[in-house]
Scaffold this active site. Structure first.
Site, short mmCIF file in Angstrom:
data_model
loop_
_atom_site.label_atom_id
_atom_site.label_comp_id
_atom_site.label_asym_id
_atom_site.label_seq_id
_atom_site.Cartn_x
_atom_site.Cartn_y
_atom_site.Cartn_z
CE1 TYR A 15 -50.18 -11.77 -18.67
CE2 TYR A 15 -51.48 -11.14 -16.76
CZ TYR A 15 -50.28 -11.15 -17.43
OH TYR A 15 -49.19 -10.57 -16.87
CE LYS A 34 -38.51 -15.15 -29.53
NZ LYS A 34 -37.10 -14.70 -29.47
CG ASP A 85 -35.39 -11.78 -28.37
OD1 ASP A 85 -35.91 -10.97 -29.16
OD2 ASP A 85 -34.86 -12.85 -28.75
CG ASP A 117 -46.86 -8.33 -16.20
OD1 ASP A 117 -47.08 -7.38 -15.43
OD2 ASP A 117 -46.49 -9.45 -15.80
CG ASP A 131 -42.77 -5.06 -13.11
OD1 ASP A 131 -43.83 -4.42 -13.29
OD2 ASP A 131 -42.59 -5.77 -12.11
#
Ligand code: NAD
Ligand code: IPM
Ligand code: MN
Length: 360
Positions: free
Chosen positions: A141, A186, A219, A243, A247
């Site tokens: 970001y 990851k 994942d 983020d 959601d």
């Protein structure tokens, strides 16, 4: 107590849910004898339209000076041209950076009444009580970004210090819960993730050896969140993964409109906002769920102003409304009420509780 709270309505349903938050703050102030000075400032697309800047200097200064900040949401199709030079979302990112709020807390605890609203089987939802700790001022970001002859890039960088300070926030929270942290990354592909993994391990081993730490690749975490959500406690992760996963976790709660957040770690009381966006598809219809914003007000009272009794009462008032089947149509379908009716229901519960405190 005396406190200045800056309210930033923003775009789309932002002003609708921020208005609900304001009413709850006014009610709490009156019922508990506090003096809250509520100021209002432009951010996002509304600020681009009015000032040509998604975070005007006046808004930034007011937020830095305030004891806490409540935000609705920013963004929308009007400002979403991929070639646009300024974007509403930049205002929010700059505000997070300016306030230094590097730790974003996003609790997810499905209300029993919401089991029908969630698409998952009821048995999967039993016992789900998660706290996401999302790093908020680093990663892709905030890295160098741009375009060159071949294409575009967003650099993802993390320093050890950035990882350590958010790990410390997660550890303190985990201590007050089940004492477990799942750190999501990851690390099989990304160098920044390997730095996260070693830094979190080192920091917890040195400072919080009693905390149970697990590492999980992002994942498979996306899958486990839906197949075994009750097996997690605190979930610690970087900005972008946090983020996306939060959601996804909104599905567990029944609607994204229910979920609050607190962004902390800065010098002052922090930034509070529902996790959802400006929902352009329902803006102006009166259908927006105000509970995520009202729950963010509860977090503001608890983390920003240290008013835990008030925070508990606001959360309890939302619970009461959900238990009574009162809420917007994202959770109650055809039986849903409007934003203002749902807000009025919370205010009525708060007023009832205040009367009982006086009587007792
Ligand atoms: P969104 O969260 O705005 O909406 C996703 C879906 O959830 C939509 O169908 C919407 O109607 C529904 N929804 C969201 N909040 C709701 C509520 N309170 N009550 C009922 N339903 C609700 O995500 P999006 O559509 O991907 O993004 C729209 C805009 O919002 C984009 O410009 C994005 O950048 C911005 N955004 C802002 C924030 C923020 O300000 N913190 C957060 C996320 C997205
Ligand atoms: C959120 C939003 C923001 C983010 C956007 C609007 C910049 O999606 O608060 O979750 O990605 O952090
Ligand atoms: Mn988001």
């Amino acid at each position: 107590m005396d406190a200045v709270i800056a309210i930033l309505p923003g775009d789309g349903i932002g002003p609708e849910v921020a208005a609900a938050g304001r009413q709850v703050l006014e009610a709490v102030a009156e019922q508990y004898g506090h003096c809250f000075t509520l100021t209002q400032h432009a951010i996002g697309g509304a600020a681009i339209d009015a000032f040509g800047d998604p975070l005007p200097a006046g808004t930034e200064a007011a937020c830095i000076a305030a004891d806490a900040v409540l935000l609705g949401a920013v963004g929308g199709p009007k400002w979403s041209d991929p070639n646009a030079k300024v974007r509403p979302e930049q205002g929010l990112l700059r505000l997070r950076a300016a306030l230094g709020v590097y730790a974003n807390l996003r609790p997810v605890k499905p209300h029993p009444q919401m089991v029908d609203a969630a698409p998952l089987k009821a048995e999967r939802l039993a016992g789900v009580d998660l706290m996401f700790v999302r790093e908020l001022t680093g990663g892709s970001y905030f890295g160098r970004k741009g375009r060159d002859a071949e294409g575009a890039f967003d650099e993802c960088r993390y320093s050890e210090a950035e990882v350590e300070r958010v790990t410390e926030v997660a550890a303190k929270i985990a201590r007050q819960r089940q004492g477990r942290i799942t750190q999501v990354d990851k690390a099989n592909v990304l160098e920044t993730s390997r730095l996260w993994r070693s830094t979190v391990s080192k920091h917890l081993a040195a400072k919080h050896p009693d905390i149970n730490l697990q590492h999980q690749l992002v994942d498979s975490m996306a899958m486990h969140l839906l197949t075994q959500p009750a097996s997690f406690d605190v979930i610690l992760t970087e900005n972008l993964f946090g983020d996306i996963l939060t959601d996804e976790a909104a599905v567990l709660a029944g609607s994204i409109g229910l979920l609050p957040s607190a962004s902390v770690g800065g010098e002052r009381g922090g930034l509070y906002e529902p996790i959802h966006g400006s929902a352009p598809d329902i803006a102006g219809t009166g259908m927006a769920n105000p509970y995520g914003t009202i729950a963010s007000v509860a977090m503001l009272l608890r983390h920003g102003l240290d008013l835990s009794a008030e925070a508990d009462t606001v959360e309890w008032a939302i619970d009461q409304c959900l238990s009574a089947g009162v809420g917007t149509c994202d959770v109650f379908g055809g039986k849903g009420v409007s934003t203002q009716q749902a807000t009025a229901a919370v205010l009525a519960v708060l007023a009832g509780a205040a009367r009982q405190r006086v009587a007792a």
